[in-house]
Design an enzyme around this catalytic site. Structure first.
Site, mmCIF file in Angstrom:
data_model
loop_
_atom_site.group_PDB
_atom_site.id
_atom_site.type_symbol
_atom_site.label_atom_id
_atom_site.label_comp_id
_atom_site.label_asym_id
_atom_site.label_seq_id
_atom_site.Cartn_x
_atom_site.Cartn_y
_atom_site.Cartn_z
ATOM 1 N N PHE A 1 -2.635 6.610 0.128
ATOM 2 C CA PHE A 1 -4.077 6.444 -0.090
ATOM 3 C C PHE A 1 -4.345 5.442 -1.211
ATOM 4 O O PHE A 1 -5.388 5.456 -1.821
ATOM 5 C CB PHE A 1 -4.669 7.799 -0.456
ATOM 6 C CG PHE A 1 -3.768 8.600 -1.355
ATOM 7 C CD1 PHE A 1 -3.642 8.286 -2.711
ATOM 8 C CD2 PHE A 1 -2.972 9.631 -0.864
ATOM 9 C CE1 PHE A 1 -2.787 8.983 -3.538
ATOM 10 C CE2 PHE A 1 -2.122 10.344 -1.687
ATOM 11 C CZ PHE A 1 -2.023 10.030 -3.030
ATOM 12 N N ALA A 2 -3.364 4.587 -1.493
ATOM 13 C CA ALA A 2 -3.582 3.632 -2.588
ATOM 14 C C ALA A 2 -3.231 2.238 -2.125
ATOM 15 O O ALA A 2 -2.451 2.070 -1.190
ATOM 16 C CB ALA A 2 -2.681 4.002 -3.774
ATOM 17 N N VAL B 1 -1.786 -1.500 -3.764
ATOM 18 C CA VAL B 1 -1.071 -1.979 -4.951
ATOM 19 C C VAL B 1 -1.274 -3.478 -5.067
ATOM 20 O O VAL B 1 -1.017 -4.202 -4.100
ATOM 21 C CB VAL B 1 0.434 -1.658 -4.860
ATOM 22 C CG1 VAL B 1 1.175 -2.171 -6.092
ATOM 23 C CG2 VAL B 1 0.650 -0.149 -4.721
ATOM 24 N N SER C 1 0.856 -1.179 0.000
ATOM 25 C CA SER C 1 0.000 0.000 0.000
ATOM 26 C C SER C 1 0.895 1.232 0.000
ATOM 27 O O SER C 1 2.015 1.209 0.512
ATOM 28 C CB SER C 1 -0.894 -0.002 1.236
ATOM 29 O OG SER C 1 -0.054 0.063 2.366
ATOM 30 N N ASP D 1 10.528 14.012 -2.799
ATOM 31 C CA ASP D 1 10.235 13.060 -1.716
ATOM 32 C C ASP D 1 11.165 11.856 -1.824
ATOM 33 O O ASP D 1 10.747 10.710 -1.712
ATOM 34 C CB ASP D 1 8.767 12.606 -1.783
ATOM 35 C CG ASP D 1 8.339 11.917 -0.483
ATOM 36 O OD1 ASP D 1 7.316 11.197 -0.497
ATOM 37 O OD2 ASP D 1 9.059 12.057 0.531
HETATM 38 C C1 LIG Z 1 6.532 4.485 0.337
HETATM 39 N N1 LIG Z 1 6.117 3.075 0.194
HETATM 40 C C2 LIG Z 1 5.253 2.657 1.311
HETATM 41 C C3 LIG Z 1 5.437 2.881 -1.105
HETATM 42 C C4 LIG Z 1 5.273 1.407 -1.362
HETATM 43 C C5 LIG Z 1 4.131 1.199 -2.356
HETATM 44 C C6 LIG Z 1 3.962 -0.286 -2.700
HETATM 45 C C7 LIG Z 1 5.265 -0.833 -3.227
HETATM 46 N N2 LIG Z 1 5.184 -2.214 -3.661
HETATM 47 C C8 LIG Z 1 4.925 -3.196 -2.712
HETATM 48 O O1 LIG Z 1 4.542 -2.885 -1.570
HETATM 49 N N3 LIG Z 1 5.094 -4.502 -3.044
HETATM 50 C C9 LIG Z 1 5.867 -4.883 -4.164
HETATM 51 C C10 LIG Z 1 5.839 -3.890 -5.276
HETATM 52 C C11 LIG Z 1 6.214 -4.278 -6.552
HETATM 53 N N4 LIG Z 1 6.195 -3.442 -7.575
HETATM 54 C C12 LIG Z 1 5.786 -2.154 -7.399
HETATM 55 C C13 LIG Z 1 5.774 -1.294 -8.502
HETATM 56 C C14 LIG Z 1 5.336 -0.001 -8.392
HETATM 57 C C15 LIG Z 1 4.884 0.473 -7.154
HETATM 58 C C16 LIG Z 1 4.424 1.875 -7.018
HETATM 59 C C17 LIG Z 1 4.797 2.821 -8.010
HETATM 60 C C18 LIG Z 1 4.386 4.128 -7.864
HETATM 61 CL CL1 LIG Z 1 4.835 5.305 -9.041
HETATM 62 C C19 LIG Z 1 3.623 4.525 -6.769
HETATM 63 O O2 LIG Z 1 3.235 5.838 -6.629
HETATM 64 C C20 LIG Z 1 3.265 3.585 -5.811
HETATM 65 CL CL2 LIG Z 1 2.313 4.065 -4.459
HETATM 66 C C21 LIG Z 1 3.661 2.259 -5.920
HETATM 67 C C22 LIG Z 1 4.891 -0.349 -6.038
HETATM 68 C C23 LIG Z 1 5.358 -1.669 -6.123
HETATM 69 C C24 LIG Z 1 5.451 -2.573 -5.005
HETATM 70 C C25 LIG Z 1 6.428 -0.628 -2.259
HETATM 71 C C26 LIG Z 1 6.575 0.855 -1.917
#
Ligand SMILES: CN(C)C[C@H]1CC[C@H](N2C(=O)NCc3cnc4ccc(-c5cc(Cl)c(O)c(Cl)c5)cc4c32)CC1
Length: 337
Positions: free
Chosen positions: A23-24, A26, A20, A133
């Protein structure tokens, strides 16, 4: 939600939630046509509230950013209730967790990652954006242990270019530049270099240079800019950190100076390559394997990047080819509009 998910499920298999971000949520997904894994960022417009503009900022920025160390946006699906962002999947998770797991990184391993971060930031700045950020939570590790920069929700593209000053105080305090937390007008790229300095310290030391559970005490430490170098840091590391963590932004290194800094060049003997290896085609140069295979787009037509299914299929095929995978579509492909 149902209509949006139906649209999503036309093109993607949707699996479990993998994380997560604010506010999103994933979810892991798979692009049906190419078989490629994707990360699907799902936002409910109701929950977004006044954060909706941030999402639009991130989407617009990511549409203009195409780089080997920036997480790729493949497709955007918007319905009356939801926004879905289909993104490049990074199975290695956050750099933050990687540092925690290893306590701290060696200078050599840090240099590999730091060169990739400098490459991403030089490119992002060259496109007129400041990230604002930068922190290890926003750097993900892909299947080849390469870093991908994410979360452009706080980025800024000043109208007059990056030399124009910004006012909004944002980002995570521990990584925020002194001029930013003091509410002064600041230059986005200079504030990003400070954050890169804090990030470099975190990689080499395993903890933050400025830390305090009391917010005001933390601000005072940042404004003062004093921190201790642990004894395991090499003189080269101590010097580079000092040049990046300068309280006066005008005395701080620029990203460009970082690209061929002696510490960054050590063992590589070459400056950081920051140009994008993924040019965003505005005019299709008829890459035969893709056009004939699946996208019977008139080659004279300039493919406008609508970030729809066509864009996603094209970019995912391109990504497969770059990974040396066979560029084949699943049998009986659905209609390739
Ligand atoms: C600051 N942190 C909490 C943020 C977390 C958000 C979830 C992420 N994540 C996983 O939790 N599991 C695996 C995983 C695998 N591929 C990902 C690819 C893209 C993104 C992504 C890209 C953009 Cl541009 C974005 O804005 C957001 Cl929110 C997510 C997240 C992934 C991911 C890890 C960092």
């Amino acid at each position: 939600e149902q209509r949006g998910v139906d649209e999503l499920r036309k093109y993607y298999e949707v699996y479990e939630t993998i994380g997560s971000g604010g506010f999103a949520k994933v979810k892991l997904g798979r692009h049906i046509l190419t078989g490629e894994k994707v990360a699907i960022k799902i936002m409910n417009k109701k929950d977004l509230g006044e954060d909706l503009p941030r999402v639009k900022v991130e989407i617009e920025a990511m549409k203009n950013l195409s780089h080997q160390h920036v997480c790729r946006l493949y497709q955007v699906i918007e319905t009356s209730t939801h926004i879905f962002m289909v993104l490049e999947y990074c199975p290695g998770g956050e750099l933050f967790d990687y540092i925690v797991a290893k306590d701290r990184l060696s200078e050599e391993e840090t240099r590999v990652f730091f060169r990739q971060i400098a490459s991403a930031m030089a490119y992002v700045h060259s496109q007129g954006y400041a990230h604002r950020d930068l922190k290890p939570e926003n750097l993900l590790i892909d299947e080849n242990r390469n870093l991908k920069l994410i979360d452009f929700g706080l980025c800024a593209k000043p109208k007059g270019g990056l030399s124009y000053e910004l006012m909004t105080c944002c980002g995570s305090p521990a990584y925020a530049a002194p001029e930013l937390i003091q509410g002064k007008a600041y230059i986005g790229s200079e504030a990003d270099v400070w954050s890169m300095g804090v990030l470099l310290f975190a990689l080499l030391c395993g903890y933050l240079p400025f830390d305090d559970e009391n917010c005001m005490a933390l601000y005072r430490k940042i404004a003062r800019g004093r921190y201790d170098n642990p004894r395991w840091l090499s003189p080269g590391s101590v010097l580079l950190l000092n040049q990046m963590l300068q309280v006066d932004p005008k005395r701080r290194l620029s990203v460009r100076q970082l690209l061929d800094h002696p510490w960054v060049m050590k063992d590589y003997n070459s400056p950081v390559e920051w140009y994008s290896r993924q040019p965003v085609y505005t005019h299709i140069q008829k890459p035969k394997y893709v056009i004939d295979e699946c996208l019977n787009i008139e080659t004279e037509l300039t493919l406008t990047w609508r970030y729809d299914q066509t864009t996603a299929t094209y970019l995912l095929l391109l990504s497969k080819k770059q990974k040396g995978k066979p560029v084949r579509l699943r049998p009986e492909p659905a209609v390739c509009e």
